[in-house]
Design an enzyme around this catalytic site. Structure first.
Site, PDB file in Angstrom:
ATOM      1  N   LEU A  14     -21.030   0.520  -5.255  1.00  0.00           N
ATOM      2  CA  LEU A  14     -22.255   0.834  -4.198  1.00  0.00           C
ATOM      3  C   LEU A  14     -23.336   1.839  -3.476  1.00  0.00           C
ATOM      4  O   LEU A  14     -23.446   1.914  -3.138  1.00  0.00           O
ATOM      5  CB  LEU A  14     -22.615  -0.593  -3.800  1.00  0.00           C
ATOM      6  CG  LEU A  14     -22.407  -2.316  -3.262  1.00  0.00           C
ATOM      7  CD1 LEU A  14     -22.383  -3.501  -3.492  1.00  0.00           C
ATOM      8  CD2 LEU A  14     -23.685  -2.121  -4.739  1.00  0.00           C
ATOM      9  N   THR A  15     -22.333   2.767  -4.332  1.00  0.00           N
ATOM     10  CA  THR A  15     -22.464   3.933  -3.371  1.00  0.00           C
ATOM     11  C   THR A  15     -23.656   4.176  -4.186  1.00  0.00           C
ATOM     12  O   THR A  15     -23.763   5.786  -3.857  1.00  0.00           O
ATOM     13  CB  THR A  15     -21.453   5.261  -3.213  1.00  0.00           C
ATOM     14  OG1 THR A  15     -20.970   5.112  -4.457  1.00  0.00           O
ATOM     15  CG2 THR A  15     -19.811   4.531  -2.576  1.00  0.00           C
ATOM     16  N   GLY A  16     -23.210   4.106  -5.231  1.00  0.00           N
ATOM     17  CA  GLY A  16     -24.563   5.035  -6.348  1.00  0.00           C
ATOM     18  C   GLY A  16     -23.754   6.132  -6.865  1.00  0.00           C
ATOM     19  O   GLY A  16     -24.271   6.748  -7.822  1.00  0.00           O
TER      20      GLY A  16
ATOM     21  N   LEU B 233     -19.215  -2.619  -0.427  1.00  0.00           N
ATOM     22  CA  LEU B 233     -19.010  -1.481  -1.341  1.00  0.00           C
ATOM     23  C   LEU B 233     -18.772  -1.137  -2.894  1.00  0.00           C
ATOM     24  O   LEU B 233     -18.581  -0.745  -3.905  1.00  0.00           O
ATOM     25  CB  LEU B 233     -19.185  -0.350  -0.948  1.00  0.00           C
ATOM     26  CG  LEU B 233     -19.623   0.244   0.276  1.00  0.00           C
ATOM     27  CD1 LEU B 233     -19.384   1.651   0.736  1.00  0.00           C
ATOM     28  CD2 LEU B 233     -21.062   0.143   0.226  1.00  0.00           C
TER      29      LEU B 233
ATOM     30  N   GLY C 283     -16.432   1.141  -4.172  1.00  0.00           N
ATOM     31  CA  GLY C 283     -17.475   2.199  -4.591  1.00  0.00           C
ATOM     32  C   GLY C 283     -18.463   2.213  -5.934  1.00  0.00           C
ATOM     33  O   GLY C 283     -19.525   3.041  -5.188  1.00  0.00           O
TER      34      GLY C 283
ATOM     35  N   TYR D  42       1.048  -1.016  -0.226  1.00  0.00           N
ATOM     36  CA  TYR D  42       0.063  -0.429   0.225  1.00  0.00           C
ATOM     37  C   TYR D  42       1.052   1.542  -0.222  1.00  0.00           C
ATOM     38  O   TYR D  42       1.725   1.204   0.694  1.00  0.00           O
ATOM     39  CB  TYR D  42      -1.025  -0.319   1.224  1.00  0.00           C
ATOM     40  CG  TYR D  42      -1.744  -0.450   1.203  1.00  0.00           C
ATOM     41  CD1 TYR D  42      -2.364  -1.560  -0.208  1.00  0.00           C
ATOM     42  CD2 TYR D  42      -2.709  -1.045   2.247  1.00  0.00           C
ATOM     43  CE1 TYR D  42      -3.492  -2.475   0.312  1.00  0.00           C
ATOM     44  CE2 TYR D  42      -3.833  -1.721   1.869  1.00  0.00           C
ATOM     45  CZ  TYR D  42      -4.546  -2.607   1.135  1.00  0.00           C
ATOM     46  OH  TYR D  42      -5.051  -3.704   1.089  1.00  0.00           O
TER      47      TYR D  42
END
Length: 390
Positions: free
Chosen positions: A278-280, A273, A276, A102
């Site tokens: 599934l944050t829309g 998610l 990201g 990372y």
């Protein structure tokens, strides 16, 4: 296999320090079972607080949210990383997940920066109250030892609570590849060799528990079998992708392997998610929010979530959320939270506001999600089984 991986040979960090020995740290929160049970029972009595769960066969009582840190040093400055870490731990999260690779996307110029940001924050924290999980990439004995020494140095700590193998040394289908391709089979580091190297680090007090990531049923069973036959340490966890968009690979048979009455392996679900999705925020790909999102910031990154089937499924799940008075984030995180095989959801954030929304979704969404909500989720799933397949 070479004794030093390509990754390690290109890093800007100094040589590993001499090996140090230590005993396991005493922590009344982690090690006193009566005290821990009492704390957990009190917390669980309050529906507005995070729950704490035992991770596999370990003595780690870990919050149902673990903080993912892979944006630290790429999308987040050190100051922002500290603010996110402090908010997380002030609100009941007691574990963080990092890796030697990372931040992501992985680059030689930034590799290891995430650990350095965590290290500067850890200096002012009670180390024995914080569960630090990290990951190793190359798994021959020499590289495991080197990786851990460098991680300890960057994190400025004497021990790692949970050391995970980032992904299998052998070929497996990953990151949007759904089916196993037999032609890609290759020689790999034996499971016993990996466990013996990990045993050495546990004996030295540098690692407390071990786990795997991006692993298959075959891999989990081989690790468990090797530990039994050779008297080596047993893996206690598996960190795999799991969300409304990625279900089949775990639910088909890993769920049986990891069951408490079978191998008792705790699931740490990353990307609950869907990167990201599934944050829309990516439903309107031309929106400013979408343009600033990591799926668009880094070309080729998490390409599996950019397909039309993923977008179509996300729209359907968003419709389900609206029908039941929920946000898409509440629906997605509530679904992952309530799975009977779930131990932990790993949630990352690039701002405190984003993290607050995610924690609030865990705490305020009805637990468990009502049967009518789950029925609508399953209706969408029947039509869109794992749409994030390339």
């Amino acid at each position: 296999m070479a004794s030093s991986s390509l990754l390690h040979s290109t890093l800007p960090f100094p040589s590993s320090p001499n090996a140090r020995t230590r005993t396991k740290p005493y922590s009344p929160f982690l090690n006193n079972k009566k005290t821990t049970t009492a704390i957990v029972n009190v917390i669980r009595a309050d529906k507005g607080a995070l729950q704490y769960r035992k991770l596999g066969d370990s003595d780690l009582n870990i919050s149902e949210i673990t903080l993912g840190t892979m944006t630290f040093g790429q999308q987040n400055t050190e100051k922002e990383a500290h603010e996110i870490l402090s908010y997380a731990f002030d609100n009941g999260i007691n574990a963080l997940d990092t890796a030697e690779a990372y931040p992501v996307p992985m680059r030689k110029e930034t590799q290891g920066r995430t650990d350095l940001y965590i290290s500067s924050w850890l200096k002012s924290q009670p180390r024995d109250k914080i569960i630090v999980a990290t990951k190793v990439l190359r798994v021959d004995a020499a590289n495991i030892r080197e990786s851990v020494e460098k991680s300890l140095k960057r994190l400025n700590t004497d021990y790692i609570d949970l050391l995970q193998i980032h992904w299998p040394d052998r070929y497996v289908s990953l990151f949007g590849e759904f089916l196993y391709d037999p032609s890609k089979w290759r020689e790999s580091v034996p499971f016993v060799e990996q466990l013996r190297a990990l045993q050495e680090l546990i004996d030295q007090g540098k690692v407390r528990y071990i786990g795997v990531s991006n692993e298959t049923s075959y891999g989990v069973m081989e690790f468990v079998h090797a530990s039994k036959v050779e008297g080596l340490p047993k893996i206690v966890s598996i960190q795999n992708s799991y969300s409304l968009l990625v279900r089949c690979k775990f639910e088909i048979d890993l769920v049986e392997v990891c069951h408490p009455n079978n191998c008792n392996i705790g699931l740490l679900a990353y990307s609950p998610l869907g990167g990201g999705s599934l944050t829309g925020n990516y439903i309107d790909i031309e929106s400013e929010t979408a343009k600033r999102g990591r799926l668009n910031l880094f070309p080729g990154y998490m390409e599996r979530y950019k397909g039309s089937a993923t977008k179509e499924a996300t729209i359907k799940y968003n419709d389900v959320a609206k029908k039941h008075g929920l946000t898409l984030v509440q629906l997605a995180l509530g679904f992952a939270r309530d799975r009977p095989f779930m131990t932990i959801s790993i949630i990352g954030a690039t701002s405190v506001d984003q993290l607050k929304e995610d924690i609030d979704a865990f705490l305020t969404t009805e637990r468990p999600l009502p049967p009518e909500v789950m029925a609508d989720i399953e209706n969408v799933f029947r039509r869109y089984k794992d749409p994030a397949v390339l």
